[in-house]
Design a protein around this motif. Structure first.
Motif, PDB file in Angstrom:
ATOM      1  N   ASP A 132       0.833  -1.187   0.000  1.00  0.00           N
ATOM      2  CA  ASP A 132       0.000   0.000   0.000  1.00  0.00           C
ATOM      3  C   ASP A 132       0.872   1.243   0.000  1.00  0.00           C
ATOM      4  N   SER A 164       0.356   9.504  13.428  1.00  0.00           N
ATOM      5  CA  SER A 164      -0.343   9.106  12.206  1.00  0.00           C
ATOM      6  C   SER A 164      -0.282   7.602  11.970  1.00  0.00           C
ATOM      7  N   ALA A 165       0.429   6.857  12.825  1.00  0.00           N
ATOM      8  CA  ALA A 165       0.491   5.394  12.712  1.00  0.00           C
ATOM      9  C   ALA A 165       0.697   4.801  14.094  1.00  0.00           C
ATOM     10  N   THR A 201      -4.996  -4.956  10.053  1.00  0.00           N
ATOM     11  CA  THR A 201      -4.625  -3.558   9.829  1.00  0.00           C
ATOM     12  C   THR A 201      -5.879  -2.699   9.880  1.00  0.00           C
ATOM     13  N   GLY A 247      -7.416   1.406   8.859  1.00  0.00           N
ATOM     14  CA  GLY A 247      -7.266   2.771   8.390  1.00  0.00           C
ATOM     15  C   GLY A 247      -8.167   3.665   9.214  1.00  0.00           C
ATOM     16  N   THR A 249      -9.787   7.577   9.608  1.00  0.00           N
ATOM     17  CA  THR A 249     -10.017   8.870   8.972  1.00  0.00           C
ATOM     18  C   THR A 249     -10.877   9.736   9.862  1.00  0.00           C
ATOM     19  N   LYS A 265      -5.809  11.539   8.517  1.00  0.00           N
ATOM     20  CA  LYS A 265      -5.729  10.085   8.401  1.00  0.00           C
ATOM     21  C   LYS A 265      -4.621   9.515   9.276  1.00  0.00           C
ATOM     22  N   THR A 315      -3.055   5.220  10.511  1.00  0.00           N
ATOM     23  CA  THR A 315      -3.141   3.777  10.275  1.00  0.00           C
ATOM     24  C   THR A 315      -2.823   3.021  11.558  1.00  0.00           C
ATOM     25  N   SER A 321       5.315   5.458   9.225  1.00  0.00           N
ATOM     26  CA  SER A 321       4.820   6.790   8.883  1.00  0.00           C
ATOM     27  C   SER A 321       5.931   7.546   8.163  1.00  0.00           C
ATOM     28  N   LYS A 343       5.579  -0.856   1.424  1.00  0.00           N
ATOM     29  CA  LYS A 343       5.018   0.464   1.692  1.00  0.00           C
ATOM     30  C   LYS A 343       5.661   1.441   0.704  1.00  0.00           C
TER      31      LYS A 343
END
Length: 485
Positions: A36, A201-202, A267, A269, A271, A309, A311, A324, A387
Motif C-alpha cells: 500500500d 499518524s500510525a 490492519t 485505516g 479517517t 488520516k 493507520t 509513517s 510500503k
C-alpha cells in the motif's frame, strides 16, 4: 467499518470519525501483508485553486528589470464544501489552472526557514479581508481611499516583501501606502495550528491489547465516533482512556483501538472528518502534479470540510511495525519512521538499503530527494510487506532575493522572474471579491476587527492541531507552535 452517525448542524462544528478495519496479515513476521501507499498528507483542508479574484497591479524590480503583475486575493474551493481566500507567498512561481492544494505547517512550505513568517501572519490578521471596514483601515494606515482591489493589492505587496524578500511595489498610490504601513507595523505572531489532525499518524500493538493512543487535534466543537458494524472483526472497537467504548470526542481526546485476544492479525485505516474554520496564516502547497504551483497562505475561511488520516496494525507476536513518513525540507528528503511495537526485530529494505528497528524501538531514516523532482521509493519487509512513498520536494523559492530594509525600498537581487506569478494578466479585467458569509473567517463588514488593528493585538485563531504533510521552499527557520506537525 465504523460509519458516521451524524453530521454538523448550523454553526456547530461536528466531526465524524471512522475506522476502516480490515482483517489481514500484519506487516511483520506474522503473515502476508498487502502493498500500500503511505499517506503523506496528515490532516487539514484540501482545496482547488479558482484563480486570482480581487486584485490590482504591482511591479517587481530586480536586476535592473521590471515586471508588472497582478497582486491580490485568490479563491479556493474546499473539497466536500467550503471556501478559502489566500495570498501568494512564492512570487516567482506561476499558478497552475485548477491546481489542487493541501494545508501544511510552515515547516512544510516556503516559510520553513523564513524568520519573518510570523510577521506575514500579523499582516493577514490586521488587513483585508480580515479587516473589511476599508474606511477604518485607510484611516489607521493613513492611505487615503481604499477599494477592495487596492486593499488586496497593498496587502499582497507587504506579504511578498517578507515572504520573498524582494523589491516589489504597488502601482496604485493608496495600495503602496498600505503596503508600507503593514510592512513597518508588522510584528511576529505565532504560527497557527492545523485545523484537524491525528497524532500520531500510525500506531501498532499486540493482539489482546489497546493500540494507541491517537490524539484528536481540532478546532471543531466535537467529534462523533460510530460503533463498529458487522463487517468489523468481532470485538474490535474504539475506546477512550478508561477502556469504555467512546461515541463522542473533543479536541485532546485520546482514542484507542481495543483488539481482543484471539483476533486475527490485522490492519486498520483511520479517517477523521470535521466541519471547521481553517486558521488564518495556514500555508497551502500544491499536490501531485501541482507541486510547482505557487505556495499560498490563508487569508480567510468559511466553515469548511477538513480531514486527517492515520493507520493501525496488530499481531499476536513477532515484529509489529507502524510506518509513517513526512517530508523534511531542512534535510532535503523524506523522513520514514518505523515504530516496532513487537517482540522481535523488524528488518526491512528502504530505497535499496537494509535497516533494522529493534523490538520496542523506533527508527527514522531520511531518504534524500531532489527539489522539484518526483520521488517514488518503497519499504520492503518480510512476508511480502511493501510500503510505497511518492511525492515531490518543493522546499525552495526560485530565487533568494535580498532583505527589505524599509517599507518602500526593498533590497533587490537575484535573477529576474522566470514565470508569471499569477494566472491573471495585470492589465486584464479585475475580479470581484469572494462573497463573505455572515460568520466565519472570511471578510466580515462592520466587525470589531479595527479595534484589534489599533491595539496591535494578534487576536488569535489559534487552533490546536498537528499533522499535515508535503513540502516547500526557502532556507530559514521561523519559531513554530506546532509540535504535533
Amino acid at each position: 467499518m465504523l460509519s458516521v452517525t451524524r453530521r454538523s448542524t448550523g454553526r456547530l462544528a461536528v466531526a465524524a470519525l471512522t475506522f476502516g478495519l480490515v482483517a489481514a496479515g500484519v506487516i511483520g513476521v506474522a503473515g502476508p501483508a498487502a502493498a500500500d501507499e503511505v499517506p503523506m498528507h496528515r490532516g487539514g483542508a484540501t482545496a482547488t485553486l479558482g484563480g486570482l479574484k480581487t486584485f490590482d497591479q504591482a511591479v517587481i524590480r530586480e536586476g535592473g528589470e521590471t515586471e508588472k503583475i497582478g497582486a491580490g486575493l485568490f479563491e479556493m474551493s474546499v473539497d466536500n464544501g467550503g471556501t478559502l481566500q489566500s495570498y501568494c507567498i512564492d512570487i516567482h512561481n506561476p499558478t497552475q489552472d485548477q491546481a489542487k492544494y493541501q494545508e501544511v505547517p510552515w515547516k512544510s512550505s516556503s516559510l520553513h526557514d523564513n524568520p519573518d513568517a510570523g510577521k506575514i501572519r500579523w499582516i493577514l490578521q490586521h488587513s483585508y479581508p480580515q479587516i473589511n471596514d476599508l474606511d477604518r483601515l485607510a484611516e489607521v494606515a493613513g492611505t487615503g481611499t481604499l477599494s477592495e482591489k487596492t486593499a488586496a493589492a497593498g496587502t499582497q505587496v507587504a506579504i511578498w516583501r517578507y515572504s520573498d524578500h524582494i523589491r516589489v511595489d504597488a502601482v496604485d498610490p493608496q495600495a503602496e501606502k498600505l503596503a508600507d504601513y503593514l510592512y513597518k507595523a508588522a510584528r511576529t505572531v505565532a504560527e497557527p495550528r492545523a485545523s484537524l489532525t491525528l497524532d500520531p499518524s500510525a500506531i501498532a500493538g499486540r493482539t489482546g491489547k489497546r493500540l494507541g493512543p491517537v490524539t484528536v487535534r481540532t478546532n471543531a466543537s466535537s467529534v462523533t465516533v460510530a460503533p463498529p458494524t458487522t463487517t468489523v472483526p468481532s470485538g474490535v472497537k474504539v475506546v477512550g482512556g478508561n477502556g469504555k467504548p467512546i461515541t463522542r470526542a473533543v479536541n485532546g481526546t485520546k482514542l484507542f483501538l481495543d483488539v481482543p485476544a484471539g483476533s486475527p492479525d490485522g490492519t486498520a485505516g483511520l479517517t477523521v472528518e470535521a466541519s471547521a474554520k481553517v486558521p488564518v496564516g495556514r500555508a497551502f502547497t500544491g499536490v501531485g502534479q501541482h507541486t510547482k504551483s505557487q505556495t499560498q497562505i490563508l487569508a480567510g475561511s468559511s466553515e469548511s470540510t477538513v480531514s486527517a488520516k492515520a493507520t493501525a496494525v496488530w499481531a499476536r507476536s513477532g515484529a509489529i511495525p507502524a510506518v509513517s513518513a513526512r517530508q523534511n525540507c531542512a534535510k532535503g528528503g523524506v523522513d520514514v519512521t518505523v515504530a516496532n511495537k513487537g517482540d522481535a526485530p523488524f528488518t526491512y529494505t528502504l530505497a535499496g538499503r537494509e535497516h533494522t528497528a529493534a523490538s520496542s524501538a523506533t527508527k527514522t531514516v531520511t531518504v534524500p530527494a531532489r527539489e522539484d523532482q518526483a520521488y517514488r521509493f518503497t519499504l520492503v519487509g518480510p512476508d511480502g510487506l511493501e510500503k510505497t512513498f511518492t511525492g515531490a520536494l518543493d522546499c525552495q523559492t526560485v530565487t533568494d532575493g535580498g532583505r527589505a530594509d524599509d517599507a518602500s525600498t526593498v533590497a533587490g537581487g537575484g535573477a529576474p522572474p522566470t514565470a508569471r506569478p499569477s494566472p491573471a494578466a495585470a492589465d486584464g479585467p479585475t475580479g470581484d471579491e469572494v462573497a463573505a458569509p455572515e460568520s466565519g473567517d472570511l471578510a466580515d463588514t462592520g466587525s470589531s476587527s479595527p479595534v484589534a488593528l489599533i491595539a496591535g493585538i494578534a487576536g488569535g485563531l489559534l487552533v490546536v492541531g498537528g499533522g499535515a504533510l508535503f513540502l516547500v521552499r526557502r532556507k530559514r527557520t521561523a519559531p513554530s507552535s506546532e509540535p504535533n506537525e
